[in-house]
Every structure is written in structure tokens, then in C-alpha cells.
Design an enzyme around this catalytic site. Structure first.
Site, PDB file in Angstrom:
ATOM      1  N   HIS A   1      37.654  45.222  49.286  1.00 46.58           N
ATOM      2  CA  HIS A   1      36.505  45.014  50.186  1.00 46.58           C
ATOM      3  C   HIS A   1      35.690  46.311  50.170  1.00 46.58           C
ATOM      4  O   HIS A   1      35.170  46.690  49.128  1.00 46.58           O
ATOM      5  CB  HIS A   1      37.068  44.629  51.560  1.00 46.58           C
ATOM      6  CG  HIS A   1      36.085  44.119  52.565  1.00 46.58           C
ATOM      7  ND1 HIS A   1      34.805  43.785  52.273  1.00 46.58           N
ATOM      8  CD2 HIS A   1      36.226  43.871  53.911  1.00 46.58           C
ATOM      9  CE1 HIS A   1      34.182  43.366  53.363  1.00 46.58           C
ATOM     10  NE2 HIS A   1      35.026  43.408  54.380  1.00 46.58           N
TER      11      HIS A   1
ATOM     12  N   HIS B   1      32.652  38.397  43.035  1.00 44.62           N
ATOM     13  CA  HIS B   1      32.472  38.185  44.469  1.00 44.62           C
ATOM     14  C   HIS B   1      32.943  36.785  44.826  1.00 44.62           C
ATOM     15  O   HIS B   1      32.780  35.864  44.031  1.00 44.62           O
ATOM     16  CB  HIS B   1      30.998  38.359  44.861  1.00 44.62           C
ATOM     17  CG  HIS B   1      30.820  38.611  46.315  1.00 44.62           C
ATOM     18  ND1 HIS B   1      30.735  37.593  47.227  1.00 44.62           N
ATOM     19  CD2 HIS B   1      30.763  39.771  47.012  1.00 44.62           C
ATOM     20  CE1 HIS B   1      30.620  38.116  48.425  1.00 44.62           C
ATOM     21  NE2 HIS B   1      30.638  39.439  48.329  1.00 44.62           N
TER      22      HIS B   1
ATOM     23  N   ASP C   1      28.926  47.010  45.524  1.00 46.47           N
ATOM     24  CA  ASP C   1      29.639  48.275  45.377  1.00 46.47           C
ATOM     25  C   ASP C   1      29.458  48.912  44.013  1.00 46.47           C
ATOM     26  O   ASP C   1      29.827  50.064  43.802  1.00 46.47           O
ATOM     27  CB  ASP C   1      31.138  48.064  45.644  1.00 46.47           C
ATOM     28  CG  ASP C   1      31.392  47.849  47.111  1.00 46.47           C
ATOM     29  OD1 ASP C   1      30.693  48.484  47.908  1.00 46.47           O
ATOM     30  OD2 ASP C   1      32.271  47.041  47.458  1.00 46.47           O
TER      31      ASP C   1
HETATM   32  N1  CMC Z   1      37.543  42.094  36.991  1.00 52.05           N
HETATM   33  C1  CMC Z   1      38.184  41.269  36.124  1.00 52.05           C
HETATM   34  N2  CMC Z   1      38.501  40.000  36.407  1.00 52.05           N
HETATM   35  C2  CMC Z   1      38.174  39.554  37.621  1.00 52.05           C
HETATM   36  C3  CMC Z   1      37.496  40.346  38.567  1.00 52.05           C
HETATM   37  C4  CMC Z   1      37.181  41.659  38.208  1.00 52.05           C
HETATM   38  N3  CMC Z   1      36.530  42.460  39.058  1.00 52.05           N
HETATM   39  N4  CMC Z   1      37.282  39.635  39.691  1.00 52.05           N
HETATM   40  C5  CMC Z   1      37.818  38.427  39.464  1.00 52.05           C
HETATM   41  N5  CMC Z   1      38.335  38.369  38.217  1.00 52.05           N
HETATM   42  C6  CMC Z   1      38.958  37.209  37.556  1.00 52.05           C
HETATM   43  C7  CMC Z   1      40.338  36.940  38.117  1.00 52.05           C
HETATM   44  O1  CMC Z   1      41.327  37.623  37.380  1.00 52.05           O
HETATM   45  C8  CMC Z   1      40.416  35.444  37.974  1.00 52.05           C
HETATM   46  O2  CMC Z   1      40.659  35.150  36.607  1.00 52.05           O
HETATM   47  P1  CMC Z   1      41.656  33.935  36.197  1.00 52.05           P
HETATM   48  O3  CMC Z   1      40.931  32.709  36.671  1.00 52.05           O
HETATM   49  O4  CMC Z   1      41.815  34.045  34.733  1.00 52.05           O
HETATM   50  O5  CMC Z   1      42.920  34.177  36.966  1.00 52.05           O
HETATM   51  C9  CMC Z   1      39.006  34.965  38.270  1.00 52.05           C
HETATM   52  O6  CMC Z   1      38.165  36.073  37.910  1.00 52.05           O
HETATM   53  C10 CMC Z   1      38.767  34.614  39.737  1.00 52.05           C
HETATM   54  O7  CMC Z   1      39.175  35.718  40.549  1.00 52.05           O
HETATM   55  P2  CMC Z   1      39.720  35.621  42.025  1.00 52.05           P
HETATM   56  O8  CMC Z   1      40.596  36.792  42.307  1.00 52.05           O
HETATM   57  O9  CMC Z   1      40.290  34.251  42.234  1.00 52.05           O
HETATM   58  O10 CMC Z   1      38.387  35.715  42.856  1.00 52.05           O
HETATM   59  P3  CMC Z   1      38.281  35.987  44.427  1.00 52.05           P
HETATM   60  O11 CMC Z   1      37.091  35.261  44.901  1.00 52.05           O
HETATM   61  O12 CMC Z   1      39.581  35.714  45.105  1.00 52.05           O
HETATM   62  O13 CMC Z   1      38.074  37.572  44.516  1.00 52.05           O
HETATM   63  C11 CMC Z   1      37.014  39.684  44.606  1.00 52.05           C
HETATM   64  C12 CMC Z   1      36.833  38.168  44.771  1.00 52.05           C
HETATM   65  C13 CMC Z   1      35.735  40.412  45.036  1.00 52.05           C
HETATM   66  C14 CMC Z   1      38.179  40.173  45.514  1.00 52.05           C
HETATM   67  C15 CMC Z   1      37.349  39.979  43.105  1.00 52.05           C
HETATM   68  O14 CMC Z   1      36.265  39.566  42.278  1.00 52.05           O
HETATM   69  C16 CMC Z   1      37.675  41.450  42.857  1.00 52.05           C
HETATM   70  O15 CMC Z   1      38.850  41.831  43.003  1.00 52.05           O
HETATM   71  N6  CMC Z   1      36.664  42.290  42.479  1.00 52.05           N
HETATM   72  C17 CMC Z   1      36.890  43.701  42.303  1.00 52.05           C
HETATM   73  C18 CMC Z   1      36.859  44.415  43.660  1.00 52.05           C
HETATM   74  C19 CMC Z   1      35.456  44.521  44.222  1.00 52.05           C
HETATM   75  O16 CMC Z   1      34.518  44.902  43.524  1.00 52.05           O
HETATM   76  N7  CMC Z   1      35.327  44.223  45.522  1.00 52.05           N
HETATM   77  C20 CMC Z   1      34.035  44.347  46.242  1.00 52.05           C
HETATM   78  C21 CMC Z   1      33.534  43.027  46.727  1.00 52.05           C
HETATM   79  S1  CMC Z   1      31.819  43.110  47.231  1.00 52.05           S
HETATM   80  C22 CMC Z   1      31.817  44.090  48.627  1.00 52.05           C
HETATM   81  C23 CMC Z   1      32.402  43.394  49.791  1.00 52.05           C
HETATM   82  O17 CMC Z   1      31.755  42.443  50.284  1.00 52.05           O
HETATM   83  O18 CMC Z   1      33.460  43.786  50.232  1.00 52.05           O
END
Ligand code: CMC
Length: 435
Positions: free
Chosen positions: A274, A313, A369
Site C-alpha cells: 500500500h 492496482h 507510487d
Molecule cells: N509485478 C509483477 N506482477 C504483478 C504485479 C507486480 N507489481 N502486480 C500484480 N502482478 C501479477 C500477479 O503476480 C498476478 O499474476 P498471476 O495471475 O500470474 O498470479 C496478477 O498480476 C494479479 O495480481 P494480484 O496480486 O492478484 O493483484 P491484486 O489486485 O491483489 O494486487 C497490488 C494489487 C497493488 C497489491 C499488486 O499489483 C502489487 O503488489 N503491486 C506492487 C505494489 C504496489 O505498487 N503497491 C501500490 C499500490 S497503489 C498505491 C496504493 O493505493 O496503495
């Protein structure tokens, strides 16, 4: 508008009619009441149907008129106003007023609001003793979480969350004091004497003053950096039901006071998935070190070794409008501060990822971010302070949701259900019979 949805229960042959309600935006979706699903059961003893939704991927937890996001179209509206317009035309304090009150302030409302906030920027001197208890290298986010909770003990009346006037005072105090607490946390962690608020300066200018004032009697913030910080605070001010705002609502739903609730929300923000992500973006860019290493780094991400920080996201599946604003802002800031190689790495990393099937298929785009950390660094703000700045901006959003929740006739203490997957009832095992 009310509509109905029919569900046929194949187990019993019963047909159930569920009422649908709609949001006010074309893309706001429709919802059934999860409680109505409890009527769908096979017998009187059956508990009924639950909605199983880990991570709340598709659960509406409240009605809210504060912020609207259309993730597919990359739209973010605060009280109906596009984020792009607010970022270019408003100040953070105006936006905070808008989020809290529902309308942009007129001139006299803005004057009163600004004076009210400015009058509350000082902290009780005893807070300094409290800060003294931290280790010399304490992370400012840890200090902020604790110091915010400690404010609750200075303002015991704030526990009366039913009183509208007391709530309004707590809101003003929190918005006014969080920059002071944040700057004190930073100065403590680097061993510098505290710099007191300068109430002649703007909200953002004063924060820069409390962070960076050295021996000068009057600190004059650079107007470009002051404006940049203000825009960053606007972009971070609200984002509907994210992890930290949900924490604010969940903790606040037990009638906890707003200081401990904001502290809980700040703790939610601290995590690297986050608000802690901007800190990790910078670490990542430094680790990549040079544009040449991007290909190899992306390969490791695709192998699942780690995630590309600042990408992806839960809601935005096309682009994050805040990231677009920040990419342009970064170029403006670098004109003042001088170019930093990290920006070149970030721009190229974005290009490579956006043209790679792995990221395209999963709809992964730069989020807020991705560029905010590079801008903060260029402004001379240390990495550990990045999530702290996020918290300062988000405080007005958290409090808007808290106030909206307090006025909501549907307010109930947050208490999710679970799908129990453990043992059925069994006999107690004496110690010598245990494996
Ligand atoms: N890098 C590589 N792969 C990713 C990433 C990433 N940053 N984010 C998601 N994926 C992949 C993930 O491995 C999954 O692949 P598969 O379907 O093969 O298993 C797919 O994309 C879907 O990911 P998810 O984890 O189910 O997606 P989510 O909606 O649960 O998570 C998130 C959203 C923001 C936590 C995630 O994209 C992430 O960890 N990003 C990196 C951390 C980040 O930048 N966070 C800041 C968010 S914006 C500021 C805020 O509002 O807090």
C-alpha cells in the site's frame, strides 16, 4: 431505481427474488444485500448463503459519495471533480475541505477553514518527551503511528464521537497536526532539533519549513517544490475503500476515537503493498542501477522472483490517472533540481513493461507510487518519509470517510463472517494421549 435479481436454488427448487440497488454513476455497478442471501437455505437449521470474498475483491462495504474510481477508464473523481482539474487548479486545503464538506469552499469559507487549520498546527510540548523514548534509528512511520495514537490521550473529549462539534474539532486538529508530527518524527530520526510550525506559510510550505529549516530565522520554501508537494498531497488525499481507509472505517465503527482510528489507518498504509510501495520503488530503481540492467530485472519479475514495485492496482486496469499527472510533474521538478538517473531508469522501465506480454495480459500499469518516490527524492525528502507524506495527504480522506460513516444510518460495527474449515466438535485430549 430498484430492480430485482432471481436466483434458482437447485438444491431445493426454490426461487428467490433479491432487490438490486444502484450507484449514481453509470459505471458504479449494482448490488444486492448480502444479508438477503441468508434467506437462501436448505432447511431452518441451515445458516444460509454467505458471500466468500477474501481481500474484498467485489464487496461493497458502505454507501459513499466522496470518491469515484472507474478503473477501466482510468477516472478518479473527488466529489465529482476530476483529479486532473483539482491537481492543476486547487490547493490541498481546498481539496481537504471539498472531501469533508462535499463542496468546494467559497472565499470566506476557505479563509475560515485555513485559519482553523493553521491555529492547530502546534503540538503539546509533552509529545517531545514521548518521542524521546524511540530508538535513534526509529522509522518515522512507526513513530507516526504511535504518536497519532498518543494524541488521543491529550484530547480525551474526542471519545465522544456522537458529538458533531467535537468531531469537527478533532478533524481540524488531525489535519493540522499530522504534518508537525511527521516532521518531528523525521527530525528526531536524524537527530536534528525540532523546527516549529510557521503559520505565515501555506500548509505545504510550512511542512517543508518544519523538515528543512536550519539556522535561518525565516524559511522560504521554493515555490515550485511547495506547489509540487501540494499536488502530491492532493493526489494522495483519497482513494475510496482502500486498505487504510477500510481500517479507518473498521476501527471507527467500534466508536473508537478519531486519533486511534487514524493511527490504525496509518498502520494499514505502512505496508509495502500500500503506502510503503513508493519507498520500495526507489530501492528497486537503485538496485537496477542503470538502464542496461532493466531487461534482466524484468525477466526476474516474470519468473515470479519479486514484483515490479509501483506497478499494478486492484482497481485501475488501464492506467492510474495519478501516475500520469506525476510523470509530467517529475519533469517539471527535475528542471529545478537537476535530472536524476533514476527518472531515466523509471521511464525506460515503464516503456519495457508496457510493451511486454506479461504486464499487458495482467493489465499492470504504473500506479501513483511509481513516480512519487522519484519526485520526493529530488525534493530532498528521505526515503523513509515517503509513506509518511502519503499519510499526511490521506488524512483528509480518512477523516471524510469517518465523518460520512458516523452520519450513516446503516452504520454497524464492522464484523465480517468466515467460512469455517476447521474440525467439527471433538473430545478433549488429555496430555498423555496427544501426539
Ligand atoms: N509485478 C509483477 N506482477 C504483478 C504485479 C507486480 N507489481 N502486480 C500484480 N502482478 C501479477 C500477479 O503476480 C498476478 O499474476 P498471476 O495471475 O500470474 O498470479 C496478477 O498480476 C494479479 O495480481 P494480484 O496480486 O492478484 O493483484 P491484486 O489486485 O491483489 O494486487 C497490488 C494489487 C497493488 C497489491 C499488486 O499489483 C502489487 O503488489 N503491486 C506492487 C505494489 C504496489 O505498487 N503497491 C501500490 C499500490 S497503489 C498505491 C496504493 O493505493 O496503495
Amino acid at each position: 431505481m430498484a430492480d430485482r435479481l432471481s436466483i434458482n436454488d437447485n438444491r431445493t427448487g426454490n426461487k428467490h427474488e433479491l432487490t438490486l440497488s444502484y450507484g449514481t454513476h453509470v459505471n458504479a455497478g449494482s448490488a444486492i444485500s448480502a444479508k438477503d442471501l441468508r434467506e437462501i437455505k436448505t432447511s431452518d437449521q441451515d445458516f444460509g448463503v454467505l458471500v466468500h470474498d477474501p481481500g474484498f475483491m467485489n464487496t461493497s462495504a458502505c454507501k459513499s459519495s466522496i470518491t469515484f474510481i472507474d478503473g477501466e477508464a482510468g477516472i478518479l473523481l473527488y466529489r465529482g471533480y476530476p483529479i486532473e482539474e483539482l491537481a492543476s487548479k486547487s490547493t490541498y486545503l481546498e481539496v481537504a475541505y471539498l472531501l469533508l464538506h462535499g463542496e468546494l469552499p467559497n472565499e470566506s469559507q476557505l479563509d475560515i477553514w485555513t485559519t482553523d487549520i493553521t491555529n492547530h498546527t502546534f503540538l503539546n510540548e509533552k509529545i517531545k518527551k514521548f518521542l524521546d523514548g524511540f530508538r535513534y534509528d526509529a522509522h518515522p512511520m512507526g513513530i507516526l503511528v504511535s504518536a497519532l495514537a498518543s494524541l488521543s490521550t491529550f484530547y480525551p473529549k474526542s471519545r465522544n464521537v456522537q458529538d458533531e462539534e467535537i468531531r469537527a474539532r478533532s478533524i481540524r486538529r488531525l489535519i493540522a497536526k499530522i504534518p508537525t508530527l511527521a516532521a518531528f518524527a523525521y527530525r528526531y530520526s536524524v537527530g536534528l532539533p525540532y523546527a516549529y510550525p510557521d503559520n505565515d506559510l501555506s500548509y505545504s510550505g510550512n511542512f517543508l519549513n518544519m523538515m528543512f529549516r536550519a539556522t535561518e530565522t525565516k524559511y522560504n520554501p521554493d515555490p515550485v517544490l511547495e506547489k509540487t508537494l501540494d499536488v502530491l498531497l492532493i493526489l494522495h488525499a483519497d482513494h475510496e475503500q482502500n486498505c487504510s481507509t477500510s481500517a479507518m472505517r473498521a476501527v471507527g465503527s467500534s466508536d473508537a476515537d478519531p486519533y486511534v482510528s487514524v493511527s490504525a489507518a496509518t498502520a494499514g498504509l505502512y505496508g509495502p503493498l500500500h503506502g510503503g510501495a513508493n519507498e520500495r520503488v526507489l530501492e528497486m530503481l537503485s538496485e537496477i542501477g542503470t538502464v542496461k540492467n532493466i531487461g534482466a530485472y524484468i525477466e526476474k519479475v516474470k519468473q515470479g522472483e519479486f514484483r515490479l514495485m509501483g506497478f499494478g492496482h486492484r482497481v485501475y486496469k488501464n492506467f492510474d490517472p495519478r501516475a500520469k499527472i506525476l510523470k509530467n510533474l517529475a519533469e517539471q521538478v527535475f528542471e529545478v533540481t537537476g535530472r536524476n538517473e533514476l527518472l531515466d531508469i523509471a521511464v525506460e522501465l515503464e516503456n519495457v513493461a508496457l510493451n511486454d506480454d506479461y504486464f499487458v495480459k495482467r493489465k499492470l500499469y504504473p500506479n501513483v507510487d511509481f513516480y512519487s518516490g522519484i519526485i520526493y527524492q529530488a525534493m530532498g525528502i528521505p526515503v523513509e518519509m515517503f509513506p509518511v507524506l502519503f499519510a499526511i495527504g490521506r488524512t483528509s480522506g480518512w477523516l471524510s470517510h469517518w465523518e460520512e460513516m458516523r452520519r450513516d444510518p446503516e452504520l454497524r460495527i464492522a464484523r465480517p463472517r468466515q467460512m469455517y474449515t476447521g474440525y467439527p466438535k471433538r473430545d478433549y485430549l488429555k496430555i498423555d494421549a496427544r501426539q
